[in-house]
Motif scaffolding. Structure first.
Motif, PDB file in Angstrom:
ATOM      1  N   VAL A  95       0.865  -1.168   0.000  1.00  0.00           N
ATOM      2  CA  VAL A  95       0.000   0.000   0.000  1.00  0.00           C
ATOM      3  C   VAL A  95       0.905   1.222   0.000  1.00  0.00           C
ATOM      4  O   VAL A  95       1.897   1.268   0.728  1.00  0.00           O
ATOM      5  CB  VAL A  95      -0.945   0.009   1.209  1.00  0.00           C
ATOM      6  CG1 VAL A  95      -1.832   1.253   1.192  1.00  0.00           C
ATOM      7  CG2 VAL A  95      -1.805  -1.252   1.218  1.00  0.00           C
ATOM      8  N   ALA A  96       0.585   2.198  -0.836  1.00  0.00           N
ATOM      9  CA  ALA A  96       1.458   3.350  -0.998  1.00  0.00           C
ATOM     10  C   ALA A  96       0.681   4.652  -0.926  1.00  0.00           C
ATOM     11  O   ALA A  96      -0.510   4.710  -1.234  1.00  0.00           O
ATOM     12  CB  ALA A  96       2.197   3.262  -2.339  1.00  0.00           C
ATOM     13  N   THR A  97       1.392   5.696  -0.518  1.00  0.00           N
ATOM     14  CA  THR A  97       0.849   7.053  -0.508  1.00  0.00           C
ATOM     15  C   THR A  97       1.965   8.000  -0.912  1.00  0.00           C
ATOM     16  O   THR A  97       3.143   7.723  -0.639  1.00  0.00           O
ATOM     17  CB  THR A  97       0.275   7.410   0.878  1.00  0.00           C
ATOM     18  OG1 THR A  97      -0.454   8.641   0.797  1.00  0.00           O
ATOM     19  CG2 THR A  97       1.366   7.538   1.926  1.00  0.00           C
ATOM     20  N   ALA A  98       1.611   9.084  -1.569  1.00  0.00           N
ATOM     21  CA  ALA A  98       2.631   9.960  -2.144  1.00  0.00           C
ATOM     22  C   ALA A  98       2.541  11.377  -1.592  1.00  0.00           C
ATOM     23  O   ALA A  98       1.464  11.879  -1.262  1.00  0.00           O
ATOM     24  CB  ALA A  98       2.483  10.003  -3.661  1.00  0.00           C
ATOM     25  N   ALA A  99       3.705  12.021  -1.499  1.00  0.00           N
ATOM     26  CA  ALA A  99       3.761  13.436  -1.150  1.00  0.00           C
ATOM     27  C   ALA A  99       3.175  14.259  -2.284  1.00  0.00           C
ATOM     28  O   ALA A  99       3.062  13.792  -3.433  1.00  0.00           O
ATOM     29  CB  ALA A  99       5.208  13.847  -0.880  1.00  0.00           C
ATOM     30  N   GLY A 100       2.817  15.493  -1.973  1.00  0.00           N
ATOM     31  CA  GLY A 100       2.115  16.323  -2.939  1.00  0.00           C
ATOM     32  C   GLY A 100       2.863  16.598  -4.226  1.00  0.00           C
ATOM     33  O   GLY A 100       2.255  16.771  -5.272  1.00  0.00           O
ATOM     34  N   GLY A 101       4.186  16.628  -4.173  1.00  0.00           N
ATOM     35  CA  GLY A 101       4.955  16.982  -5.356  1.00  0.00           C
ATOM     36  C   GLY A 101       5.218  15.859  -6.329  1.00  0.00           C
ATOM     37  O   GLY A 101       5.866  16.067  -7.364  1.00  0.00           O
ATOM     38  N   VAL A 102       4.723  14.659  -6.037  1.00  0.00           N
ATOM     39  CA  VAL A 102       4.963  13.500  -6.904  1.00  0.00           C
ATOM     40  C   VAL A 102       3.928  13.489  -8.025  1.00  0.00           C
ATOM     41  O   VAL A 102       2.720  13.505  -7.773  1.00  0.00           O
ATOM     42  CB  VAL A 102       4.892  12.188  -6.100  1.00  0.00           C
ATOM     43  CG1 VAL A 102       5.176  10.994  -7.008  1.00  0.00           C
ATOM     44  CG2 VAL A 102       5.871  12.214  -4.938  1.00  0.00           C
ATOM     45  N   SER A 103       4.392  13.454  -9.261  1.00  0.00           N
ATOM     46  CA  SER A 103       3.483  13.470 -10.406  1.00  0.00           C
ATOM     47  C   SER A 103       2.848  12.100 -10.622  1.00  0.00           C
ATOM     48  O   SER A 103       3.298  11.087 -10.073  1.00  0.00           O
ATOM     49  CB  SER A 103       4.238  13.877 -11.667  1.00  0.00           C
ATOM     50  OG  SER A 103       5.145  12.849 -12.065  1.00  0.00           O
ATOM     51  N   GLU A 104       1.805  12.072 -11.446  1.00  0.00           N
ATOM     52  CA  GLU A 104       1.153  10.802 -11.767  1.00  0.00           C
ATOM     53  C   GLU A 104       2.114   9.859 -12.474  1.00  0.00           C
ATOM     54  O   GLU A 104       2.101   8.651 -12.247  1.00  0.00           O
ATOM     55  CB  GLU A 104      -0.086  11.043 -12.626  1.00  0.00           C
ATOM     56  CG  GLU A 104      -1.258  11.629 -11.869  1.00  0.00           C
ATOM     57  CD  GLU A 104      -1.707  10.755 -10.709  1.00  0.00           C
ATOM     58  OE1 GLU A 104      -1.850   9.527 -10.908  1.00  0.00           O
ATOM     59  OE2 GLU A 104      -1.904  11.276  -9.601  1.00  0.00           O
ATOM     60  N   ALA A 133      -2.823   8.700   7.006  1.00  0.00           N
ATOM     61  CA  ALA A 133      -3.204   8.128   8.298  1.00  0.00           C
ATOM     62  C   ALA A 133      -3.653   6.676   8.170  1.00  0.00           C
ATOM     63  O   ALA A 133      -3.582   5.905   9.135  1.00  0.00           O
ATOM     64  CB  ALA A 133      -4.317   8.960   8.939  1.00  0.00           C
ATOM     65  N   LEU A 134      -4.094   6.288   6.970  1.00  0.00           N
ATOM     66  CA  LEU A 134      -4.525   4.912   6.753  1.00  0.00           C
ATOM     67  C   LEU A 134      -3.359   3.935   6.747  1.00  0.00           C
ATOM     68  O   LEU A 134      -3.570   2.718   6.818  1.00  0.00           O
ATOM     69  CB  LEU A 134      -5.293   4.805   5.432  1.00  0.00           C
ATOM     70  CG  LEU A 134      -6.638   5.531   5.377  1.00  0.00           C
ATOM     71  CD1 LEU A 134      -7.236   5.418   3.985  1.00  0.00           C
ATOM     72  CD2 LEU A 134      -7.600   4.964   6.417  1.00  0.00           C
ATOM     73  N   MET A 135      -2.130   4.447   6.668  1.00  0.00           N
ATOM     74  CA  MET A 135      -0.975   3.555   6.656  1.00  0.00           C
ATOM     75  C   MET A 135      -0.819   2.802   7.986  1.00  0.00           C
ATOM     76  O   MET A 135      -0.217   1.726   8.021  1.00  0.00           O
ATOM     77  CB  MET A 135       0.300   4.338   6.340  1.00  0.00           C
ATOM     78  CG  MET A 135       0.321   4.944   4.942  1.00  0.00           C
ATOM     79  SD  MET A 135       0.204   3.732   3.598  1.00  0.00           S
ATOM     80  CE  MET A 135       1.867   3.036   3.645  1.00  0.00           C
TER      81      MET A 135
END
Length: 265
Positions: free
Chosen positions: A127-136, A159-161
């Motif tokens: 499961v992954a989550t990205a910082a705001g500056g990471v592009s698609e 927070a789901l991590m």
């Protein structure tokens, strides 16, 4: 995909490297930084170094596969890559996006992920989550790297991590404990310990493969093997009682999720 720097080549890092190469990533595109000589890959074409300080060229992606307690020691040298726009993919439990921003800079491109140990046989889930500056496009490249060792799910809410860690990150241990408990119960009924363990291992492994291949939900697969008034139904009366297995798992996962928050600071 571009140059890739793998920092740490222990069990999880090594499994990911094998998965990438098996999926066609060129060995010449990978550099592995691993201080322990015995863990450095001997794969032809893969450059292995003892320290990230031996890497001069900025990679496109830096995969952080060191233990969480070692992260403070490796990030200072890697900040130069963050400053040059490299994407960081972390598989370290408990290390938040805020943590990486404090070490790599607030504009650093970071993806935080939580894989699990079945990645060693390419049957994991991350499961992954990205910082705001990471592009698609950058998220997609990280997805491809994680997908080499299993399924990948993305969440927008970091927070789901914590519950993710409690369920899938720690989950393989629960399954292994289930095997131990089933074998112990079988031995108490008269089976030899070796036979009980063989039966328990094969039953859980086979059931997992059936679950993977079937389109039916787990609840229906349970019903399929439960004859009314039969032996399975009798056992499930105990396991599904108000004081059965569900409240135990509720408490266990809540404890693990709480601990994940604590470790993140």
């Amino acid at each position: 995909m571009g140059d890739l720097l793998l920092v740490g080549c222990g069990k999880m890092g090594g499994a990911m490297l094998e998965g990438w190469l098996a999926r066609g990533l060129s060995a010449a595109d990978v550099v592995v930084a691993e201080p322990v000589d015995a863990l450095r890959p001997r794969t032809s074409g893969v450059r292995a170094v003892a320290s990230t300080s031996d890497v001069a060229k900025t990679p496109e992606i830096v995969v952080l596969a060191v233990k969480p307690q070692s992260m403070d020691g490796v990030l200072p040298d890697l900040k130069r890559f963050a400053d040059e726009g490299a994407v960081f993919l972390s598989i370290a439990a408990g290390k938040t996006l805020k943590y990486f921003a404090s070490h790599l800079g607030t504009t650093a491109k970071v993806v935080r992920s939580m894989p699990n140990t079945p990645a060693a046989v390419r049957q994991g889930i991350s499961v992954a989550t990205a910082a705001g500056g990471v592009s698609e496009a950058e998220k997609n490249r990280c997805h491809q790297l994680l997908e080499a060792v299993g399924q990948v799910v993305w969440v927008d809410d970091e927070a789901l991590m914590d519950p993710v860690t409690a369920l899938s990150g720690s989950g393989p241990a629960y399954v292994f404990l289930l095997v131990e408990a089933m074998a112990a119960a079988g031995a108490k009924l008269g089976l030899t310990p070796d036979m009980a363990m063989q039966l328990a291992r094969a039953t859980v492994a086979g059931s997992g493969e059936l679950l993977k291949q079937s389109s039916e939900p787990a609840s229906q697969l349970r019903v399929n093997v439960t004859s009314p008034g039969g032996t399975t139904a009798e056992a499930l009366k105990v396991l599904m009682a108000a004081d059965g297995i569900q409240p135990v798992f509720d408490k266990a996962l809540a404890a693990a999720s709480r601990r994940s928050k604590e470790l993140a600071g």
